[in-house]
Motif scaffolding. Structure first.
Motif, PDB file in Angstrom:
ATOM      1  N   GLU A 150       1.138  -0.800  -0.074  1.00  0.00           N
ATOM      2  CA  GLU A 150      -0.006   0.401  -0.045  1.00  0.00           C
ATOM      3  C   GLU A 150       0.647   1.193  -0.187  1.00  0.00           C
ATOM      4  O   GLU A 150       1.877   0.957   0.889  1.00  0.00           O
ATOM      5  N   PHE A 151       0.327   1.804  -0.670  1.00  0.00           N
ATOM      6  CA  PHE A 151       0.823   3.257  -0.808  1.00  0.00           C
ATOM      7  C   PHE A 151       0.590   4.646  -0.875  1.00  0.00           C
ATOM      8  O   PHE A 151       0.771   5.798   0.349  1.00  0.00           O
ATOM      9  N   GLY A 152      -0.752   4.935  -1.716  1.00  0.00           N
ATOM     10  CA  GLY A 152      -1.339   6.251  -1.877  1.00  0.00           C
ATOM     11  C   GLY A 152      -1.786   6.396  -0.828  1.00  0.00           C
ATOM     12  O   GLY A 152      -2.214   7.578  -0.126  1.00  0.00           O
ATOM     13  N   ALA A 153      -2.677   5.713  -0.058  1.00  0.00           N
ATOM     14  CA  ALA A 153      -3.538   5.691   0.806  1.00  0.00           C
ATOM     15  C   ALA A 153      -2.876   6.420   1.993  1.00  0.00           C
ATOM     16  O   ALA A 153      -2.687   7.132   2.749  1.00  0.00           O
ATOM     17  N   THR A 154      -1.632   5.706   2.284  1.00  0.00           N
ATOM     18  CA  THR A 154      -1.049   5.796   3.414  1.00  0.00           C
ATOM     19  C   THR A 154      -0.046   6.978   3.417  1.00  0.00           C
ATOM     20  O   THR A 154      -0.302   7.537   4.476  1.00  0.00           O
ATOM     21  N   ILE A 155       0.409   7.366   1.891  1.00  0.00           N
ATOM     22  CA  ILE A 155       1.120   8.588   2.304  1.00  0.00           C
ATOM     23  C   ILE A 155      -0.009   9.988   2.684  1.00  0.00           C
ATOM     24  O   ILE A 155       0.784  10.582   2.642  1.00  0.00           O
ATOM     25  N   THR A 156      -1.011   9.563   1.940  1.00  0.00           N
ATOM     26  CA  THR A 156      -1.593  10.714   2.464  1.00  0.00           C
ATOM     27  C   THR A 156      -2.188  10.903   3.775  1.00  0.00           C
ATOM     28  O   THR A 156      -2.173  12.105   3.992  1.00  0.00           O
ATOM     29  N   PHE A 157      -2.888   9.538   4.153  1.00  0.00           N
ATOM     30  CA  PHE A 157      -3.450   9.821   5.489  1.00  0.00           C
ATOM     31  C   PHE A 157      -2.692   9.318   6.526  1.00  0.00           C
ATOM     32  O   PHE A 157      -2.945  10.322   7.731  1.00  0.00           O
ATOM     33  N   ALA A 158      -1.416   9.625   6.575  1.00  0.00           N
ATOM     34  CA  ALA A 158      -0.528   8.935   7.200  1.00  0.00           C
ATOM     35  C   ALA A 158       1.123  10.118   7.236  1.00  0.00           C
ATOM     36  O   ALA A 158       1.122   9.127   8.044  1.00  0.00           O
ATOM     37  N   GLY A 159       0.830  10.159   6.365  1.00  0.00           N
ATOM     38  CA  GLY A 159       2.052  11.293   5.886  1.00  0.00           C
ATOM     39  C   GLY A 159       3.508  10.086   5.133  1.00  0.00           C
ATOM     40  O   GLY A 159       2.947   8.817   5.952  1.00  0.00           O
ATOM     41  N   ASN A 160       4.416  11.549   6.228  1.00  0.00           N
ATOM     42  CA  ASN A 160       5.625   9.923   5.961  1.00  0.00           C
ATOM     43  C   ASN A 160       6.558  10.753   6.845  1.00  0.00           C
ATOM     44  O   ASN A 160       7.576  11.933   6.187  1.00  0.00           O
ATOM     45  N   PHE A 161       6.882   9.676   7.384  1.00  0.00           N
ATOM     46  CA  PHE A 161       7.961   9.880   8.699  1.00  0.00           C
ATOM     47  C   PHE A 161       9.146   8.661   9.236  1.00  0.00           C
ATOM     48  O   PHE A 161       8.307   7.699   9.660  1.00  0.00           O
ATOM     49  N   PRO A 162      10.396   8.466   8.857  1.00  0.00           N
ATOM     50  CA  PRO A 162      11.232   7.862   9.541  1.00  0.00           C
ATOM     51  C   PRO A 162      10.563   6.871  10.522  1.00  0.00           C
ATOM     52  O   PRO A 162      11.193   7.633  11.710  1.00  0.00           O
ATOM     53  N   GLY A 163      10.130   5.510  10.439  1.00  0.00           N
ATOM     54  CA  GLY A 163      10.559   4.837  12.312  1.00  0.00           C
ATOM     55  C   GLY A 163       8.477   4.950  12.441  1.00  0.00           C
ATOM     56  O   GLY A 163       8.351   4.468  12.716  1.00  0.00           O
ATOM     57  N   THR A 164       8.282   6.597  12.183  1.00  0.00           N
ATOM     58  CA  THR A 164       6.561   5.914  12.934  1.00  0.00           C
ATOM     59  C   THR A 164       5.377   5.836  11.540  1.00  0.00           C
ATOM     60  O   THR A 164       4.688   4.906  11.723  1.00  0.00           O
ATOM     61  N   THR A 165       5.687   6.540  10.194  1.00  0.00           N
ATOM     62  CA  THR A 165       4.764   5.959   9.053  1.00  0.00           C
ATOM     63  C   THR A 165       5.632   5.883   7.806  1.00  0.00           C
ATOM     64  O   THR A 165       4.903   5.333   6.495  1.00  0.00           O
ATOM     65  N   GLN A 166       6.927   5.799   7.221  1.00  0.00           N
ATOM     66  CA  GLN A 166       7.276   5.599   6.198  1.00  0.00           C
ATOM     67  C   GLN A 166       7.493   4.237   6.100  1.00  0.00           C
ATOM     68  O   GLN A 166       8.530   3.265   6.733  1.00  0.00           O
ATOM     69  N   THR A 167       6.936   3.407   5.128  1.00  0.00           N
ATOM     70  CA  THR A 167       6.439   2.060   5.404  1.00  0.00           C
ATOM     71  C   THR A 167       7.539   1.778   3.797  1.00  0.00           C
ATOM     72  O   THR A 167       7.903   3.033   3.486  1.00  0.00           O
ATOM     73  N   MET A 168       8.004   0.456   3.120  1.00  0.00           N
ATOM     74  CA  MET A 168       8.965   0.435   2.050  1.00  0.00           C
ATOM     75  C   MET A 168       8.153   0.859   1.276  1.00  0.00           C
ATOM     76  O   MET A 168       8.976   1.521   0.281  1.00  0.00           O
ATOM     77  N   PRO A 169       7.201   0.868   0.824  1.00  0.00           N
ATOM     78  CA  PRO A 169       6.577   1.452  -0.471  1.00  0.00           C
ATOM     79  C   PRO A 169       6.620   3.388  -0.372  1.00  0.00           C
ATOM     80  O   PRO A 169       6.803   3.644  -1.681  1.00  0.00           O
ATOM     81  N   LEU A 170       6.943   3.908   0.604  1.00  0.00           N
ATOM     82  CA  LEU A 170       6.923   4.822   0.648  1.00  0.00           C
ATOM     83  C   LEU A 170       8.787   5.805   0.691  1.00  0.00           C
ATOM     84  O   LEU A 170       8.615   6.569   0.227  1.00  0.00           O
ATOM     85  N   ALA A 171       9.183   4.268   0.908  1.00  0.00           N
ATOM     86  CA  ALA A 171      10.985   4.752   1.292  1.00  0.00           C
ATOM     87  C   ALA A 171      11.008   4.466  -0.207  1.00  0.00           C
ATOM     88  O   ALA A 171      11.864   5.221  -0.879  1.00  0.00           O
ATOM     89  N   VAL A 172      10.909   3.308  -1.285  1.00  0.00           N
ATOM     90  CA  VAL A 172      11.756   2.883  -2.144  1.00  0.00           C
ATOM     91  C   VAL A 172      10.142   4.313  -3.155  1.00  0.00           C
ATOM     92  O   VAL A 172      11.800   4.415  -3.737  1.00  0.00           O
ATOM     93  N   TYR A 173       9.058   4.875  -2.910  1.00  0.00           N
ATOM     94  CA  TYR A 173       9.141   6.076  -4.133  1.00  0.00           C
ATOM     95  C   TYR A 173       9.993   7.257  -3.482  1.00  0.00           C
ATOM     96  O   TYR A 173      10.620   7.825  -4.628  1.00  0.00           O
ATOM     97  N   LEU A 174      10.368   7.164  -2.643  1.00  0.00           N
ATOM     98  CA  LEU A 174      11.384   8.685  -1.861  1.00  0.00           C
ATOM     99  C   LEU A 174      12.398   8.171  -2.035  1.00  0.00           C
ATOM    100  O   LEU A 174      13.382   9.361  -2.676  1.00  0.00           O
ATOM    101  N   ALA A 175      12.543   6.840  -2.582  1.00  0.00           N
ATOM    102  CA  ALA A 175      14.389   6.852  -3.236  1.00  0.00           C
ATOM    103  C   ALA A 175      14.938   7.352  -4.292  1.00  0.00           C
ATOM    104  O   ALA A 175      15.860   8.003  -4.777  1.00  0.00           O
ATOM    105  N   LEU A 176      13.137   7.096  -4.715  1.00  0.00           N
ATOM    106  CA  LEU A 176      13.133   7.444  -6.166  1.00  0.00           C
ATOM    107  C   LEU A 176      14.009   8.309  -6.691  1.00  0.00           C
ATOM    108  O   LEU A 176      13.475   8.573  -7.935  1.00  0.00           O
ATOM    109  N   GLN A 177      13.091   9.315  -6.110  1.00  0.00           N
ATOM    110  CA  GLN A 177      13.192  11.145  -6.947  1.00  0.00           C
ATOM    111  C   GLN A 177      14.071  11.082  -6.696  1.00  0.00           C
ATOM    112  O   GLN A 177      14.632  12.036  -7.298  1.00  0.00           O
ATOM    113  N   GLN A 178      15.660  10.687  -5.815  1.00  0.00           N
ATOM    114  CA  GLN A 178      16.762  10.676  -5.731  1.00  0.00           C
ATOM    115  C   GLN A 178      18.170  10.031  -6.289  1.00  0.00           C
ATOM    116  O   GLN A 178      18.578  10.094  -7.359  1.00  0.00           O
TER     117      GLN A 178
END
Lengths: 268, 261
Positions: free
Chosen positions: A207-235
């Motif tokens: 799961e990516f979309g609902a999580t990053i929208t509702f839970a946000g993105n913070f390492p350790g609390t809400t950054q799951t692997m799909p979110l980490a993958v997406y942000l890593a892809l940016q850079q």
């Protein structure tokens, strides 16, 4: 794998060709990941603290979401499959909406209900001083919202396919409906529940979309692997590939393990 | 109302049958050429341009019947990745130089990228400013819900610079994947403050209030635009870049809260 292996004359060609195409279609992108993976830097990428953190969070929240889906979804599936109440088809359509809703929209919808300004969330915030967004709880809720319909549909299908005469027999022998459900229906549809749970877990893990929208993105609390993958892809696309592979390996390993330990036993 | 004016202008230009490009150094304005740009033009643009570029696209379409302008708005880094992976784009407008460099370093830009606008960060708070935010220092307050852009995307990189310049250690609750996602959370009232671009605050209208931060001058984002080397429609791409850099385009950008060079 095959338990039924008597007189197997091979796969008919009209089935074989599309089946091979299907395998190619589904497996080639994965092969692409494996081929493009920067194997040389694998070690340095993996030892970063963020990877373990994100992976642990993903596994914990997907498992919690699956647990929540089982507790709520199996009874719902029973109602959809067995109750005679009117409006069941409308109910079914409603509860499967998350299947077609873009997950980001699902995330916004969750805000409108459970956010700080949401219908329920406002009250939670003011009366109980509980805020859900941007917490691990929010991750579990977002994943459950998206993944539970998969479980409900699977279990409902299993319930419909199950032989209702066993339940009838239990009823004639004096069991009430609750006892019948626990002692007869549940064991009967256990394989369906297991399959649904696996599907639900896999969906929650990705799961990516609902999580990053509702839970946000913070390492350790809400950054799951799909979110980490997406942000890593940016850079750093290489890091994104490594993270994807980690998620892939862990999920496939878990599913294989479950299949050996649990699914096959249930199927028997 | 400005949209009406824009449409009206476009209509007049169309009826007069002459291009209104104010760019004097162009040998021929696009619509003087009867063949002119046509077909489909695909513009990959930073998410923060969402409210300006479609208007410019419509103006170009009005000048050139037969031209269809398509936009792909996303975080600049996502766009740069798509372009290096072979996405069929004609124009790339990035929200910072480093993502444009990803494309130019890969040899995928035709000619030098040109800076056409600049953006500064501003504090965005929900209407009424419920948490009483007055400046960057409030971002360190643990009890506030604060959104920053992730450091991997341009607005996050700029936020890091601005916070460092101010000597503030922020206590964010979330690192958003792009600036619009951060803004949405302010609009919904789910965070008390976010560091976003001034243009985003302008675009959000009454739902969001902007608070200027002096330290934002430390991290002004330049927006470069380039025609891509593999552009399927280079003629239309050049016309679009020209329009963006024309007086008309610069005015539209300024109206949206951008600084223009």
């Amino acid at each position: 794998m095959g338990t039924v292996r008597r007189r197997e004359p091979g796969v008919p060609l009209p089935l074989l060709v599309p089946a091979v195409l299907a395998v190619a279609f589904l497996v080639l992108p994965l092969a692409g990941l494996v081929v493009r993976a920067p194997w040389g830097e694998l070690g340095s990428q993996l030892t970063g603290p963020a990877v373990g953190q994100a992976l642990r969070l993903s596994l914990v929240s997907a498992t919690a979401a699956t647990g929540l889906s089982l507790v709520l979804g199996v009874p719902l599936a029973w109602v959809l499959a067995r109750s005679r109440a009117r409006g069941r088809s409308v109910l079914r359509a409603l509860v499967t909406v998350p299947l077609v809703l873009p997950p980001v929209v699902g995330g916004v919808a969750l805000f409108l209900v459970l956010g700080r300004q949401g219908i329920v969330g406002r009250w939670l915030d003011q009366a109980l001083d509980v805020t859900i967004p941007f917490t691990t709880t929010a991750v579990v809720i977002a994943e459950t919202f998206v993944a539970m319909p998969f479980l409900v549909i699977s279990v409902e299908g299993a319930l419909r396919a199950a032989d209702a005469r066993f339940e009838d027999a239990a009823a004639t022998l004096g069991a009430d409906r609750w006892t019948t459900f626990r002692r007869v229906t549940l064991p009967l549809v256990a394989p369906g529940i297991a399959a649904g749970a696996v599907l639900c877990w896999a969906r929650a893990l990705g799961e990516f979309g609902a999580t990053i929208t509702f839970a946000g993105n913070f390492p350790g609390t809400t950054q799951t692997m799909p979110l980490a993958v997406y942000l890593a892809l940016q850079q750093d696309p290489d890091a994104a590939i490594v993270l994807s592979l980690v998620l892939l390996v862990v999920s496939v390993a878990t599913l294989l393990l479950l299949r050996d330990r649990w699914l096959t036993r249930a199927v028997r | 109302m400005s949209r009406c004016a824009v449409l009206g202008t476009a209509l007049v230009l169309l009826l007069a049958g002459c291009g209104g490009s104010a760019d004097g150094d162009a040998a021929a304005t696009p619509s003087d050429d009867p063949a002119g740009p046509s077909g489909t033009l695909t513009v990959f643009a930073a998410a923060s341009l969402t409210d300006v570029f479609p208007d410019l696209g419509e103006r170009l379409e009005a000048d050139h019947p037969g031209l269809d302008v398509q936009f792909n708005f996303a975080g600049s880094s996502a766009l740069a990745t798509q372009i290096t992976q072979g996405a069929p784009a004609d124009v790339f407008a990035s929200a910072n130089g480093s993502q444009m460099a990803v494309v130019t370093d890969a040899g995928l830009a035709a000619g030098e990228p040109r800076v056409f606008a600049a953006n500064v960060l501003q504090l965005a708070v929900p209407a009424g400013n419920p948490a009483g935010v007055t400046g960057l220092a409030d971002l360190a307050r643990e009890e506030l819900a604060v959104a920053l852009c992730a450091p991997q995307v341009p607005c996050g990189a700029a936020a890091e610079d601005v916070l460092a310049a101010a000597g503030v250690t922020a206590a964010p609750d979330t690192f958003e994947e792009d600036v619009r996602a951060a803004l949405t959370k302010v609009e919904l009232g789910e965070v008390d403050a976010a560091l976003v671009y001034r243009t985003d605050v302008t675009a959000a209208g009454d739902a969001v209030e902007g608070i200027d931060v002096p330290e934002a001058e430390q991290a002004v984002n330049d927006y470069p635009v380039a025609v891509l080397a593999d552009a399927p429609n280079p003629e239309a791409a050049a016309a679009f870049v020209e329009l963006v850099r024309s007086e008309e385009g610069q005015q539209a950008l300024e109206d949206a809260g951008f600084r223009v060079p």
